[in-house]
Design an enzyme around this catalytic site. Structure first.
Site, mmCIF file in Angstrom:
data_model
loop_
_atom_site.group_PDB
_atom_site.id
_atom_site.type_symbol
_atom_site.label_atom_id
_atom_site.label_comp_id
_atom_site.label_asym_id
_atom_site.label_seq_id
_atom_site.Cartn_x
_atom_site.Cartn_y
_atom_site.Cartn_z
ATOM 1 N N LYS A 166 -13.951 -1.944 7.783
ATOM 2 C CA LYS A 166 -12.643 -2.088 8.089
ATOM 3 C C LYS A 166 -12.629 -3.051 9.742
ATOM 4 O O LYS A 166 -13.465 -3.099 10.099
ATOM 5 C CB LYS A 166 -11.853 -0.927 8.308
ATOM 6 C CG LYS A 166 -12.692 -0.161 9.251
ATOM 7 C CD LYS A 166 -11.841 1.282 9.420
ATOM 8 C CE LYS A 166 -12.578 2.232 10.729
ATOM 9 N NZ LYS A 166 -11.740 3.165 10.907
ATOM 10 N N GLN B 235 4.092 5.565 5.958
ATOM 11 C CA GLN B 235 3.178 4.582 6.287
ATOM 12 C C GLN B 235 3.883 3.320 5.468
ATOM 13 O O GLN B 235 4.431 3.149 4.564
ATOM 14 C CB GLN B 235 1.857 4.739 5.504
ATOM 15 C CG GLN B 235 0.936 5.909 6.261
ATOM 16 C CD GLN B 235 -0.264 5.803 5.841
ATOM 17 O OE1 GLN B 235 -0.570 6.330 4.569
ATOM 18 N NE2 GLN B 235 -1.368 5.506 6.722
ATOM 19 N N CYS C 167 -2.396 5.236 -1.793
ATOM 20 C CA CYS C 167 -3.484 4.404 -2.370
ATOM 21 C C CYS C 167 -3.440 4.665 -3.873
ATOM 22 O O CYS C 167 -3.440 3.896 -4.833
ATOM 23 C CB CYS C 167 -4.908 4.634 -1.895
ATOM 24 S SG CYS C 167 -4.805 4.825 -0.191
ATOM 25 N N ARG D 224 0.419 15.497 5.309
ATOM 26 C CA ARG D 224 -1.094 15.943 5.552
ATOM 27 C C ARG D 224 -1.054 17.047 6.569
ATOM 28 O O ARG D 224 -0.370 17.310 7.420
ATOM 29 C CB ARG D 224 -1.933 14.921 6.440
ATOM 30 C CG ARG D 224 -2.003 13.586 5.745
ATOM 31 C CD ARG D 224 -2.685 12.496 6.449
ATOM 32 N NE ARG D 224 -2.568 11.127 5.497
ATOM 33 C CZ ARG D 224 -3.282 9.862 5.998
ATOM 34 N NH1 ARG D 224 -3.530 10.055 7.187
ATOM 35 N NH2 ARG D 224 -3.249 9.019 5.164
ATOM 36 N N ASP E 227 2.477 0.996 3.637
ATOM 37 C CA ASP E 227 1.322 0.889 2.909
ATOM 38 C C ASP E 227 1.261 -0.315 2.150
ATOM 39 O O ASP E 227 2.471 -0.582 1.203
ATOM 40 C CB ASP E 227 1.026 2.172 2.020
ATOM 41 C CG ASP E 227 -0.347 2.686 2.566
ATOM 42 O OD1 ASP E 227 -1.199 2.096 3.250
ATOM 43 O OD2 ASP E 227 -0.263 3.965 2.250
ATOM 44 N N HIS F 121 -6.915 -2.284 1.444
ATOM 45 C CA HIS F 121 -5.878 -1.724 2.168
ATOM 46 C C HIS F 121 -5.466 -2.371 3.358
ATOM 47 O O HIS F 121 -6.282 -2.731 4.172
ATOM 48 C CB HIS F 121 -6.278 -0.280 2.810
ATOM 49 C CG HIS F 121 -6.905 0.732 1.699
ATOM 50 N ND1 HIS F 121 -6.169 2.090 0.953
ATOM 51 C CD2 HIS F 121 -8.309 0.594 0.895
ATOM 52 C CE1 HIS F 121 -6.989 2.309 0.319
ATOM 53 N NE2 HIS F 121 -8.123 1.722 0.057
ATOM 54 N N HIS G 16 -1.524 -2.407 -0.748
ATOM 55 C CA HIS G 16 -2.844 -2.647 -1.320
ATOM 56 C C HIS G 16 -2.835 -3.936 -2.281
ATOM 57 O O HIS G 16 -1.866 -4.325 -2.906
ATOM 58 C CB HIS G 16 -3.422 -1.337 -2.291
ATOM 59 C CG HIS G 16 -3.053 -0.127 -1.341
ATOM 60 N ND1 HIS G 16 -2.048 0.816 -1.243
ATOM 61 C CD2 HIS G 16 -4.203 0.578 -0.762
ATOM 62 C CE1 HIS G 16 -2.396 1.762 -0.517
ATOM 63 N NE2 HIS G 16 -3.674 1.548 -0.363
#
Length: 667
Positions: A490, A403, A356, A385, A405, A536, A407
């Site tokens: 979410k 991911q 992000c 992580r 991902d 997201h 945005h």
């Protein structure tokens, strides 16, 4: 004081009952008991059936076969297990014992580690305790009384002194005093007890079906700095039939475990030399992964996303600005000190746990206007992580993963359309991989206001936008009150796999945190500066985890468009190798994935081998096929066919791949 009071039940039901009536008797008076009811919900809070009601309270049943009912049965069974352990090995200290998804556990500190034979002994004693019909008695105590009750047990004393006297069940309501104990009264006049908020079933005899499953090590309070305890896992259900069905599902899950299938089909591995939670993808697995990547890349371009690439590490100042070093440091790898200055001090760089902030930097790289919005950025970004060693689980919970991902930066007016687009995209992705209908769609709303960022107006607008997007598409959904993140509401999408397990995959989330922390803005049509909304979305969630779910869902028998090898050509004898090679080259030339089995195994052995490898098509070729330029098709599913022209098969195969057919549902 009146001798009669009014209580309210489900729907419009009301009843007048004597003062002092319990929840159980009130439910009977309301006619609200259907099947096995293990507890009640009074004015929204879960309570024991013997809880005395007050005038005007509403009461609803909690059935044994509901999620809350199973939660209570499992929690009660956990207490029975802990009692059994301390009965068999007096003086054994115990930690916490919560219900968890599909089961329960308790942590113990025995003198000698438990064995599989010990589990049988514990389960046998549990059966006796259930038959003894021991009542679960709730008692409110002071701190001094609690300390006296658990004197000598350092784990309970620590919980009490830390003010966490009901830590084994944090989701249930606490007593007025703040500390409650649940006591099991034994037939001999003794009792067993533990700190707990409850509720529980009325007596041990109300526990219908259970079994113990395994024992494992677990650090006290999950910290590697603390002592390693013995964690005993079990499961409990509302009936023997439900328990049997679950155990059958567990057996199927063991057969389908993606780590086992990954080894069998040579998809990936986790070398010890590489480190826990880090996978290497073998050619077979890499082909499936590339198909997944190619699919999502093509889809994001088609839907107006712009690709970006970002580094794997970032300076500490980035993570300070984003807030990750404040609220996510435990999940990050330790920093690397680089670029030392004259005094020897350097700059700390961290492997990224999330993509992000990098996408935020792309947005902030230039002044943005309302004409630039919505700006949709997309990346297959690998993150790192530091998951605790006890939680790492193959591809499902790894320390390094990728991911899909994206945005989206947009105006307030655009949020509904963008959320709807994300949701429609998510449904298309799931359908492409064989999950036609989500089993659960949840809208998670704002947690406690003091724990969140963003304005009241922003939260209200965001929640309404997500709700409107779901309703415009016509989707059924549930509202998970207070389950949103601290930075925004979410939508979570679950699917059910071939053996009935639920998996949460796609997520769409609105973020108030990063736009504020990075002071993002755009110029409106009136020349003013406004803060953009940031959405997201990760539709695979994690590509690695999605791959693991697919592997278990299909038990390695991937749809043809994903399969590492789509067709294997098997010559009847070496005399037919030349034509087999022609078939292989022709199919590969059309973009398919074919190979020739040149081994000296028997025909039967070859067929069994490729069946085990889950190849969609075996093509048998001999003298007649070579003469006629045909193939004999032995498909993974369906009837065998002979004399099929090679051109026709190639066209059929290409059409099946292009349409991304998933074939028969996995068994």
């Amino acid at each position: 004081m009146s001798d009669v009071m009014k209580v309210y039940g489900p729907g419009d039901a009301t009843a007048e009952v004597p003062t002092g009536t319990t929840a159980q008797d009130a439910l009977k008076a309301l006619g609200a008991i259907r099947g096995m009811v293990v507890a009640a919900r009074v004015d929204g809070a879960m309570v024991d059936l013997d809880r005395v009601l007050e005038d005007g309270e509403s009461v609803e049943p909690i059935n044994a076969d509901s999620d809350d009912g199973r939660f209570i049965i499992r929690h009660s069974t956990a207490h029975v297990m802990a009692q059994a352990v301390t009965d068999l090995w007096p003086g054994t200290n115990f930690g916490i014992g919560p219900p968890v998804e599909n089961g329960f556990y308790y942590d113990f500190d025995p003198e000698v580690p438990f064995t599989e034979d010990d589990l049988k002994k514990i389960e046998g004693r549990m059966v006796q305790i259930v038959r003894e019909d021991q009542p679960f008695v709730r008692v409110e105590v002071s701190t001094d009384e609690a300390l006296a009750a658990f004197e000598g047990n350092p784990y309970k004393v620590e919980i009490i002194t830390d003010g966490e006297a009901a830590a084994d069940d944090p989701t249930a309501p606490a007593g007025d005093s703040g500390i409650t104990i649940y006591r099991n009264d034994k037939p001999d006049g003794g009792h067993w007890q533990d700190l707990c908020r409850g509720p529980h079933v009325p007596t041990t005899k109300w526990i219908p079906a259970f079994t113990l499953q395994r024992v494992a090590g677990a650090y006290w309070r999950g910290s590697e700095k603390n002592k390693m305890l013995q964690r005993v896992y079990g499961t409990a259900w509302e009936s023997k039939k439900a328990l049997k069905a679950f155990l059958h599902q567990q057996e199927e899950a063991r057969k389908r475990d993606h780590r086992k299938v990954g080894r069998d089909l040579d998809l990936f591995s986790f070398p010890e030399e590489l480190g826990q939670g880090l996978a290497v993808w073998h050619p077979n697995g890499a082909i499936v992964r590339q198909e997944m990547e190619d699919y999502i890349r093509a889809e994001v371009r088609r839907r107006g996303y712009q690709p970006v690439y970002t580094p794997h590490i970032g300076k500490s100042t980035l993570w300070e600005t984003s807030g990750h070093l404040d609220f996510y440091a435990d999940g990050m790898y330790p920093p690397m000190e680089m670029d030392p200055s004259g005094d020897g001090a350097g700059t700390n760089y961290y492997p990224k746990p999330m993509n992000c902030p990098f996408h935020v930097l792309v947005y902030r790289s230039q002044q943005r206007s309302y004409r630039d919005l919505p700006l949709r950025l997309a990346e297959l970004g690998t993150v790192y992580r530091y998951e605790k060693s006890g939680t790492v689980h193959g591809l499902m919970r790894a320390r390094g993963f990728t991911q899909d991902d994206s945005h989206i930066f947009c105006t307030a007016e655009q949020v509904v359309a963008e959320a709807r687009g994300c949701m429609e995209f998510a449904l298309d992705v799931l359908r492409a991989f064989g999950f036609d209908t989500p089993s659960r769609i949840a809208l998670s709303t704002r947690p406690a206001k003091a724990e969140t960022v963003g304005t009241d107006e922003g939260w209200a607008h965001a929640e309404k936008a997500l709700e409107q997007a779901l309703e415009e598409i016509g989707l059924d959904y549930v509202v998970d009150e207070g389950e949103g993140a601290f930075y925004g509401p979410k939508i979570d999408v679950q699917v059910t796999d071939a053996i009935g397990r639920a998996w949460q995959l796609s997520t769409i989330q609105i973020d108030f945190n990063l736009p504020e922390r990075f002071d993002l803005g755009y110029t409106t049509d009136t020349g003013e500066s406004e803060r953009p909304f940031m959405v997201h979305r990760a539709l695979y969630g994690s590509l690695d985890r999605f791959f693991g779910v697919l592997t278990e869902h299909y038990n390695g028998a991937f749809p043809t468009w994903l399969a590492p090898t789509q067709a294997v050509v098997i010559p009847i004898s070496d005399a037919h190798l030349h034509y087999a090679a022609e078939v292989e080259a022709y199919l590969n030339g059309t973009g398919r994935r074919a190979t020739v089995d040149t081994s000296d195994e028997t025909m039967g052995a070859k067929i069994r081998k490729h069946q085990a490898n889950k190849v969609p098509y075996m093509l048998i070729v001999g003298e007649q096929e070579a003469a006629d330029r045909t193939v004999a098709i032995r498909p993974r599913y369906g009837d065998q066919r002979k004399g099929v022209p090679l051109d026709d098969f190639a066209e059929e195969l290409s059409l099946e791949v292009a349409e991304k057919r998933v074939g028969p549902q996995p068994e």
